[in-house]
Enzyme design. Structure first.
Site, short mmCIF file in Angstrom:
data_model
loop_
_atom_site.label_atom_id
_atom_site.label_comp_id
_atom_site.label_asym_id
_atom_site.label_seq_id
_atom_site.Cartn_x
_atom_site.Cartn_y
_atom_site.Cartn_z
N LYS A 11 -9.96 -17.38 -3.43
CA LYS A 11 -9.86 -16.79 -2.07
C LYS A 11 -10.11 -15.29 -2.11
CE LYS A 11 -5.72 -15.69 -0.06
NZ LYS A 11 -5.81 -14.31 0.43
N ASN A 12 -9.46 -14.63 -3.06
CA ASN A 12 -9.55 -13.16 -3.05
C ASN A 12 -10.88 -12.64 -3.57
OD1 ASN A 12 -7.06 -13.18 -1.95
ND2 ASN A 12 -5.97 -12.32 -3.71
N CYS A 105 -0.62 -12.10 6.66
CA CYS A 105 0.72 -12.64 6.38
C CYS A 105 1.78 -11.56 6.60
CB CYS A 105 0.80 -13.09 4.93
SG CYS A 105 0.00 -14.65 4.61
N ARG A 110 2.11 -3.22 4.75
CA ARG A 110 0.69 -3.30 4.44
C ARG A 110 -0.15 -2.29 5.21
NH1 ARG A 110 -0.93 -9.49 3.17
NH2 ARG A 110 -2.09 -8.48 1.56
N PRO A 111 0.11 -1.00 5.02
CA PRO A 111 -0.70 0.01 5.69
C PRO A 111 -2.12 0.06 5.11
CG PRO A 111 0.81 1.06 4.17
CD PRO A 111 1.09 -0.41 4.10
N ILE A 112 -3.03 0.78 5.79
CA ILE A 112 -4.40 0.88 5.28
C ILE A 112 -4.78 2.35 5.06
CG2 ILE A 112 -5.24 -1.33 6.17
CD1 ILE A 112 -6.57 0.31 8.47
N ASP A 113 -3.73 3.20 4.84
CA ASP A 113 -4.00 4.64 4.67
C ASP A 113 -4.95 4.94 3.51
OD1 ASP A 113 -1.75 3.60 3.26
OD2 ASP A 113 -1.28 5.62 2.58
N LEU A 114 -4.84 4.19 2.41
CA LEU A 114 -5.71 4.47 1.25
C LEU A 114 -7.17 4.17 1.59
CD1 LEU A 114 -3.45 2.95 -1.58
CD2 LEU A 114 -3.75 5.36 -1.03
N ASP A 295 1.35 -12.45 -6.10
CA ASP A 295 0.96 -13.70 -5.43
C ASP A 295 1.54 -14.94 -6.11
OD1 ASP A 295 -0.39 -12.28 -3.52
OD2 ASP A 295 -2.41 -12.78 -4.24
N ILE A 317 5.46 -4.77 -5.61
CA ILE A 317 4.21 -4.50 -4.87
C ILE A 317 4.43 -4.46 -3.36
CG2 ILE A 317 1.81 -5.24 -4.51
CD1 ILE A 317 2.30 -4.46 -7.40
N ARG A 387 -4.52 -21.27 4.69
CA ARG A 387 -5.31 -20.05 4.56
C ARG A 387 -5.86 -19.88 3.15
NH1 ARG A 387 -2.29 -14.88 5.88
NH2 ARG A 387 -4.19 -14.28 4.82
#
Ligand code: UD1
Length: 418
Positions: A11-12, A105, A110-114, A295, A317, A387
């Protein structure tokens, strides 16, 4: 649980690889593509962007010659957090992008700043308006040096996607080292990109003018493989998994061995034989690859509920990835959570329960607990499991488990699975 099964594609890996096809004019063919709902959501985004997508079994064909949009509508963005993965590819192709804040999920902030900081470094202007983020390259993209403060998988992939057709060289230090990133780079390199160093912490991308279409097979899913290993361990069984890359599973093998399982490895396959009684695991700390994968935290927690003695898990994590704990308690498990640490006292046997999945891997952990428990378990809300796991009930049935997927009508006229 006894028998042999071939492990689905990753999936990933498939998600960023499908996003990468936006950069390629012509017909790209991807094989070993898992039939999971995250792939369905990704294909919807590709079609929205103007790509022609066909799918036959585990083969997907994407023709991105006529990409004519640069936005991802909110409903598609909500379906899956990995939709943020399209950012680098869309900007690389069109110089612009328009996204809403991502979904996915419920396992933490789960920010997206990076991702945003990195994209900005390429000379892209970012404007946030209500729940939308607009991106525009003020000049042709140019390679940059980026040091990540954390080896984020998604940010590393987004930088690679942005850099591969930018002018000049991009260097990512403290890059994530997950095998799926190497798979993305292998795919892009086969299309003519020049990416080196994935898997080693420093990734160098020399921009090329354009990429050409190829046929590519994605790697097997190491998390799905390890999930079925945990299922065999919990049911005192034996499973032989084919279509695996054993070195990718190496970070979880010591945990199974510590629990008393016998693991034998041959090229492309791995066999786990469970002991009559599982032993506890001293401490498991989730870490970026090649550490123990977050995971697999939930599935291994399900296993430790049955181990003789006390096990400790520390989730480093994601800050709230223990939603499965309250459901595991319904099986009679003994688990205490203090912040990021969970202490599990093995109970020897579990009792069937009616439980609700609230994320992908946590949902898989509940299925594993149900396989090991005495009596009939019902896991509701399995949309999360779908998913990432292709035909999980079919695979487990083929391995001798008594499991079935049920679809029910809901009061509002919809469908619900358990
Ligand atoms: C990917 C995987 C997911 C896995 C995770 C960690 C895919 C599609 N998903 O998710 O299955 O659980 O890696 O191995 O490949 N972070 C920030 N800012 C950012 C980005 C991330 O603070 O801009 C934080 C996250 O909140 C999280 C940690 O970094 O706490 C790890 O996130 P990241 O490695 O980016 O995971 P994903 O790419 O989302």
């Amino acid at each position: 649980m006894y028998g042999e099964t071939s492990v689905q594609g990753s999936k990933n890996s498939i998600l960023p690889i499908l996003a990468a096809t936006v950069l390629i004019r012509g017909q790209t063919v991807i094989t070993n593509c898992p039939r999971i709902t995250d792939v369905d959501a990704t294909l919807k985004i590709l079609r929205h962007l103007g790509c022609v997508v066909t799918r036959e079994g585990n083969t997907v064909t994407v023709d991105s010659t006529d990409v004519n949009k640069y936005d991802i509508p909110e409903d598609l963005m909500r379906e899956m957090r990995s939709s943020v993965m399209f950012l680098g590819a869309i900007i690389g192709r069109t110089g612009k992008a328009s996204l809403s804040t991502p979904g996915g999920c419920e396992i933490g902030l789960r920010p997206i700043d990076l991702h945003l900081d990195a994209i900005q470094r390429f000379g892209v202007n970012i404007r946030e308006e209500f729940a939308k983020i607009e991106f525009e390259a003020m000049k042709p993209l140019e390679g940059v040096n980026i040091a990540l403060s954390f080896p984020s998988v998604g940010a590393t992939e987004n930088i690679i996607l942005t850099a591969c057709t930018a002018k000049g060289t991009t260097v990512i230090t403290n890059a994530a080292r997950e095998p799926e990133i190497s798979d993305l780079a292998d795919f892009l390199n086969s299309c003519g990109a020049r990416i080196s160093g994935t898997g080693e912490g420093t990734v160098v991308i020399e921009g090329v003018k354009e990429l050409h279409p190829v046929q590519y097979r994605v790697i097997p899913d190491r998390i799905v493989a390890a999930t079925y290993m945990a299922a065999a361990a919990m049911t005192h069984g034996k499973v032989r998994l084919t279509n695996v890359i054993p070195s990718h599973i190496a970070p979880v093998i010591p945990v199974f061995e510590e629990a008393g399982c016998d693991i034998s490895i041959s090229q492309g396959s791995i066999t786990l034989t469970a002991p009559p009684c599982l032993r506890s695991i001293k401490t498991i700390r989730t870490m970026p690859y090649p550490g123990f994968p977050t995971d697999m935290q939930a599935q291994i927690m399900a296993m430790t509920t049955l181990c003789h003695g006390t096990s400790v898990i520390i989730e480093t994590i994601f800050e709230s990835r223990y939603k499965h704990v309250s459901e595991l308690l319904r099986f009679g498990a003994k688990i205490r959570v203090d912040g990021r640490m969970a202490v599990i006292e093995g109970v020897g046997s579990l009792t069937a329960a009616k439980v609700i999945a609230s994320d992908l891997r946590g949902g898989a952990a509940l299925v594993l607990a149900g396989l090991a428990a005495q009596g009939t378990t019902t896991v509701e809300n399995i949309k999360y499991i779908l998913r990432g796991y292709e035909n999980m009930s079919g695979v487990l049935t083929s391995l001798g488990c008594d499991i079935m997927k049920e679809e029910r009508n809901t009061a509002d006229g919809g469908k619900e699975n358990s």
